[in-house]
Design an enzyme around this catalytic site. Structure first.
Site: not given
Ligand code: AMP
Length: 553
Positions: A245, A247, A252, A267, A295, A420
């Site tokens: 998917e 990102k 969030r 979040r 998001e 991720k």
């Molecule tokens: P990070 O903030 O870099 O730790 O990455 C995780 C965050 O990516 C999640 O908490 C979401 O806010 C965001 N996110 C964006 N797109 C997605 C997706 N398709 N699936 C899950 N999380 C996503």
């Protein structure tokens, strides 16, 4: 509160997990249902359940004033005690125990009436809900007056979110299981579904754990992704074809809906509906009830705008109509946590349903234009995954989240079901201009750094402007050595904060840098961490304000 505090002290005094669990289980098993609920919540180090959107909101100033007043101590005494331990609870204990010792020395028999756990939690609620700071101090002082120094210490610890007795949430789960003879896996599962350890303990006591469910308008911790280094690593872990998917780089948010009532939660489980009336309003007429994950983004007619645009809207509790028109928001949804099987039917949880099926349910929902589905691809090799990554970046997104389509939704867990992949982190070389003693095991060392970049605007050359503050990510040996150096090169002490000679350069990594009034530079970093010392660089080789500006463009 006294038996709770004695149990907490017992837990803190042993490093053996089995002893901690046995102590807790024995105590929890002895409680009535209401006290049990509160006791468990306090053992997780919070005044309210994690899913309760009330935040503690009791600042340092209120605690200091209340403790100094109840202890009859001079202004400043709390700060001095705090400097010795870096622990507000311990500081409160020191002052209150000194008060009692003094009274006893004068021949008084000192006793305090104590308060029940529900009374303590009711006092916490009143404190948090009090509007005026002075009222908070009065309420907290009123509570502390009824307590011995030990329970008072724990009241301050819980209220300031710094329990620190070596108790992970997992141990509270084990203790609940053991106290009532239930399998720990069932306790854990119920906790994920409700996000409320107090309620789970009550269900365990009544042998009703299987009834635990997510409920509307009680947000759950979002499921988290683990970082992966590259496409090869991901392809090695996930079955092919993969489930990749986009990102999205926004905020969030969990969307809860029942009939025409819609709420959005951040979040950290705060209600942010008022900040996004456009998104909530668009969801309102939809013919389904449930909980979605996704998001929030700045979005104009289906195209996603840069995060900086959304940034303009944040920080306002309720955006003006002009702002709503200038920066429209949208919601990209990528998961369903609970849904009504058909309009009008009760909401059923989907936590144990595989992602592929949750996504199918999501795709079948009627959606307004402002709510879109996350982009999904199925690459079948590391090369194809890299292409999907580039395509996501070309759409203005941050990278990919690769997910196992067979996995359930596990609230609050960072497992390997979601991986991720992001662009390489940006770093800046900054000069340390201020330091502070750290917290927890770092309380004896100067491990919190405030750092700056060089101002290169005409007429300002040579000045240093702060861009951030972070706990040191250096090794213990490096921190010890740097502490030594900073002690010897302190220019001025301002309470806990010391201005130091601006000589040491550190490389700081961060997720993003954006305009902000928090620091002198006019910018602030999101999630800054000290990556390494750059002793090879002098302060005149640190990065400049224009380099920072270029990163935000
Ligand atoms: P990070 O903030 O870099 O730790 O990455 C995780 C965050 O990516 C999640 O908490 C979401 O806010 C965001 N996110 C964006 N797109 C997605 C997706 N398709 N699936 C899950 N999380 C996503």
């Amino acid at each position: 509160m006294r038996p709770w505090a004695e149990t907490a002290s017992g837990v803190a005094a042993t490093s053996r997990t089995s002893e901690k669990v046995a102590l807790l289980a024995g105590y929890l098993g002895s409680l009535d249902p209401l006290s049990l609920t509160v006791a468990c919540v306090f053992f997780t180090g919070r005044p309210f359940p994690a899913a309760d959107p009330r935040s503690a909101g009791v600042g340092w100033a209120a605690v200091r004033e209340a403790v100094e007043r109840v202890a009859g101590a001079a202004p400043g005494a709390f700060g001095e005690a705090y400097d010795r331990s870096s622990d507000p609870g311990r500081a409160a204990y020191d002052l209150l125990a000194t008060r009692d010792a003094e009274r006893e020395r004068l021949g008084e028999r000192v006793t305090h009436p104590d308060a029940s756990l529900p009374e303590v939690q009711a006092a916490f609620a009143a404190i948090v809900e009090a509007r005026r700071p002075a009222a908070r101090v009065d309420l907290l002082a009123g509570l502390l007056e009824r307590l011995d120094p030990l329970p008072a210490m724990y009241v301050v610890k819980v209220l300031s979110g710094e329990l620190r007795i070596g108790l992970r949430e997992g141990l509270v789960e084990s203790a609940v299981a053991s106290a009532f003879g239930r399998p720990v896996a069932e306790v854990r599962h119920a906790l994920m579904a409700t996000g409320d350890i107090g309620e789970v303990a009550r269900l365990a006591r009544e042998d009703r754990l299987s009834e635990a469910r997510p409920s509307l308008f009680r947000p759950l911790q979002p499921m988290l992704a683990s970082p992966a280094r590259d496409a090869e690593v991901i392809a090695g872990r996930m079955a092919s074809p993969m489930w990749a998917e986009d990102k999205y780089d926004g905020i969030r948010a969990q969307l809860h809906k029942r009939g025409r009532e819609v709420r959005l939660y951040s979040r950290d489980l705060h209600d942010i509906t008022r900040q996004f009336p456009d998104v909530a309003g668009a969801a309102r007429p939809m013919p389904w009830d449930g909980i979605l994950d996704g998001e929030l983004l700045a979005m104009d007619g289906g195209s996603i705008l840069p995060f900086a645009r959304l940034q303009n809207r944040l920080g306002r509790v309720a955006p003006s109509p002009a702002m709503l028109a200038e920066v429209p928001a949208g919601y990209v949804t990528f998961d369903a946590i609970a849904l009504s099987p058909a309009p009008g039917e009760p909401v059923a949880p989907l936590l144990d349903v595989p992602l592929a099926e949750r996504r199918a349910r999501l795709e079948s929902l009627e959606r307004p234009a402002r709510i879109v589905l996350g982009h999904l691809e199925h690459p079948d090799s590391p090369g194809a995954l890299d292409e999907a990554f580039d395509a996501s970046r070309a759409r203005g997104n941050e990278g990919l989240v690769v997910k196992d389509p067979a996995s359930g939704y596990t609230p609050g867990r960072r497992g390997l079901a979601w991986l991720k992949l992001k662009k390489a982190l940006a770093t800046l070389d900054c000069v340390v201009v201020g330091v502070e003693v750290g917290h927890g095991k770092r309380h004896g060392v100067l491990s919190d750094y405030t750092f700056a970049v060089r101002d290169d605007r005409p007429g300002h050359e040579g000045a240093l402007v702060t861009v951030g503050k972070a706990y040191s990510g250096l090794t213990d040996a490096e921190i010890a050595e740097m502490t030594h150096w900073f002690e010897a090169h302190t220019l001025k002490r301002l309470g806990r904060y010391r201005l130091v000679e601006p000589v040491v350069v550190v490389e700081v990594a961060f997720d993003r840098i954006q305009a902000s009034t928090r620091h002198g530079s006019g910018y602030a970093m999101r999630f800054p961490r000290i990556a390494r010392l750059r002793l090879d660089k002098g302060p005149d080789e640190a990065d400049t304000l224009s380099a920072v500006a270029a990163l935000t463009a």
